[in-house]
Write a protein that holds these residues in place. Structure first.
Motif, PDB file in Angstrom:
ATOM      1  N   CYS A 175     -29.839-108.712  14.854  1.00 45.69           N
ATOM      2  CA  CYS A 175     -29.931-108.899  13.532  1.00 45.69           C
ATOM      3  C   CYS A 175     -28.471-109.109  13.290  1.00 45.69           C
ATOM      4  N   ALA A 176     -27.471-108.143  13.522  1.00 46.04           N
ATOM      5  CA  ALA A 176     -26.085-108.068  13.120  1.00 46.04           C
ATOM      6  C   ALA A 176     -25.468-109.236  13.748  1.00 46.04           C
ATOM      7  N   ASP A 177     -25.762-109.845  14.893  1.00 42.47           N
ATOM      8  CA  ASP A 177     -25.193-111.013  15.488  1.00 42.47           C
ATOM      9  C   ASP A 177     -25.606-112.426  14.767  1.00 42.47           C
ATOM     10  N   TYR A 178     -26.702-112.433  14.375  1.00 39.65           N
ATOM     11  CA  TYR A 178     -27.545-113.547  13.446  1.00 39.65           C
ATOM     12  C   TYR A 178     -27.154-113.856  12.012  1.00 39.65           C
ATOM     13  N   ASP A 203     -23.690-102.638  13.915  1.00 43.28           N
ATOM     14  CA  ASP A 203     -22.860-103.385  12.584  1.00 43.28           C
ATOM     15  C   ASP A 203     -24.163-104.078  11.806  1.00 43.28           C
ATOM     16  N   VAL A 204     -25.167-103.890  11.945  1.00 36.62           N
ATOM     17  CA  VAL A 204     -26.112-104.664  11.220  1.00 36.62           C
ATOM     18  C   VAL A 204     -26.231-103.906   9.681  1.00 36.62           C
ATOM     19  N   LYS A 205     -26.674-104.767   8.672  1.00 31.36           N
ATOM     20  CA  LYS A 205     -26.637-104.543   7.317  1.00 31.36           C
ATOM     21  C   LYS A 205     -28.189-104.660   7.089  1.00 31.36           C
ATOM     22  N   PHE A 206     -28.298-103.935   5.990  1.00 26.96           N
ATOM     23  CA  PHE A 206     -29.640-103.654   5.610  1.00 26.96           C
ATOM     24  C   PHE A 206     -30.114-103.909   4.070  1.00 26.96           C
ATOM     25  N   VAL A 207     -31.426-104.143   3.982  1.00 26.80           N
ATOM     26  CA  VAL A 207     -32.014-104.338   2.465  1.00 26.80           C
ATOM     27  C   VAL A 207     -32.967-103.301   2.656  1.00 26.80           C
ATOM     28  N   ILE A 208     -32.923-102.290   1.191  1.00 20.68           N
ATOM     29  CA  ILE A 208     -34.088-101.616   1.108  1.00 20.68           C
ATOM     30  C   ILE A 208     -35.198-102.492   0.260  1.00 20.68           C
ATOM     31  N   ASN A 209     -36.353-102.297   0.670  1.00 24.23           N
ATOM     32  CA  ASN A 209     -37.439-102.809   0.235  1.00 24.23           C
ATOM     33  C   ASN A 209     -38.568-102.348  -0.089  1.00 24.23           C
ATOM     34  N   SER A 210     -39.338-102.250  -0.963  1.00 27.44           N
ATOM     35  CA  SER A 210     -40.692-101.669  -1.546  1.00 27.44           C
ATOM     36  C   SER A 210     -41.817-101.990  -0.615  1.00 27.44           C
TER      37      SER A 210
END
Ligand SMILES: [Zn+2]
Ligand SMILES: [Zn+2]
Length: 257
Positions: A175-178, A203-210
């Motif tokens: 995920c972080a790479d792409y 290094d991945v970035k996140f979304v918090i989703n319901s």
């Protein structure tokens, strides 16, 4: 803490309870800036979205945005169909969608007989018996996720490891790479705290989703707040807490077409 954008909500267009407007009203009541409508992918025989209803969905989004002032992205929570990394979003769907979520689900049309064997047979066997899943199943499932991330401009991976078994760290690195975000779902807990700790070290970035299936859950933060108490969450790498709409891989990709 409150997310400003909830990128994973369902409506009656798949098997959610509310309308697009209901979700938008709920978001507005929480002071949120935007939501995505990500109903289940086209290949789900029971409750997948229908391509022929996309035009109506778009109209509903425009109308709900006008009424509430909440930004509404039309997307899908697509199904990853197997080891090839194929999803049920076709290139011809791109122009009709704003956001591209993807996850592994049960009882959808998989790619090959081998994918049925692995994603249904083996996965269900290990889920029910609670026997530690085999290394080869974990390697297979990891490949399903990683190939999907490599081959498609996916914005976020939904509920990683929900009813499946993968190497979460490897998927997070892909995920972080792409430029794909990893979802922290507030619907259910799918990763142990130890697994989250490993993922947070990448290094991945996140979304918090319901992953709301009813309007009342849009923007729900309860499980995240609990996780945040137990584990040191890298808040600066969560992209949907600010006022600005974050960069979305799918949108960037479409600009290059
Ligand atoms: Zn899902
Ligand atoms: Zn969902």
């Amino acid at each position: 803490m409150q997310i400003t954008y909830d990128f994973h909500t369902h409506t009656k267009y798949s098997h959610g309870k509310g309308t697009i407007l209901d979700n938008a009203i709920a978001a507005n009541e929480k002071g949120m800036k935007g939501i995505a409508i990500t109903d289940h992918g086209f290949s789900h025989p029971a409750f997948g979205m229908k391509r022929k209803r996309l035009a109506q969905m778009r109209k509903d989004c425009v109308e709900a945005e006008k009424q509430t002032g909440v930004k509404i992205l039309l997307g899908t929570e697509s199904n990853i169909c197997g080891q090839s990394g194929k999803t049920d979003v076709l290139a011809t769907d791109y122009e009709n969608l704003d956001i591209f979520g993807a996850g592994i689900h049960r009882f959808v049309y998989y790619d090959t007989p081998y994918d049925y064997l692995r994603l249904l047979g083996d996965t269900i066997f290990f889920s029910i018996t609670k026997i530690k899943p085999s290394k080869s199943l974990i390697n297979y499932t990891t490949k399903v996720y990683v190939n999907a991330i490599k081959k498609n401009p996916i914005d976020f991976i939904s509920h990683l490891n929900f009813l499946v078994f993968c190497d979460v760290e490897t998927v997070a690195k892909a995920c972080a790479d792409y430029g794909t975000y990893l979802e922290i779902s507030t619907k259910k807990v799918h990763l142990s705290d130890e697994q989250w700790e490993k993922v947070f070290k990448t290094d991945v970035k996140f979304v918090i989703n319901s992953d709301a299936h009813s309007p009342s859950r849009v923007g729900d933060m309860k499980l995240f707040n609990e996780l945040n108490q137990r584990v040191d969450v890298p808040i600066d790498r969560i992209v949907n807490l600010g006022d600005e709409l974050p960069r979305l891989r799918f949108n960037e990709f479409k600009k290059t077409l």
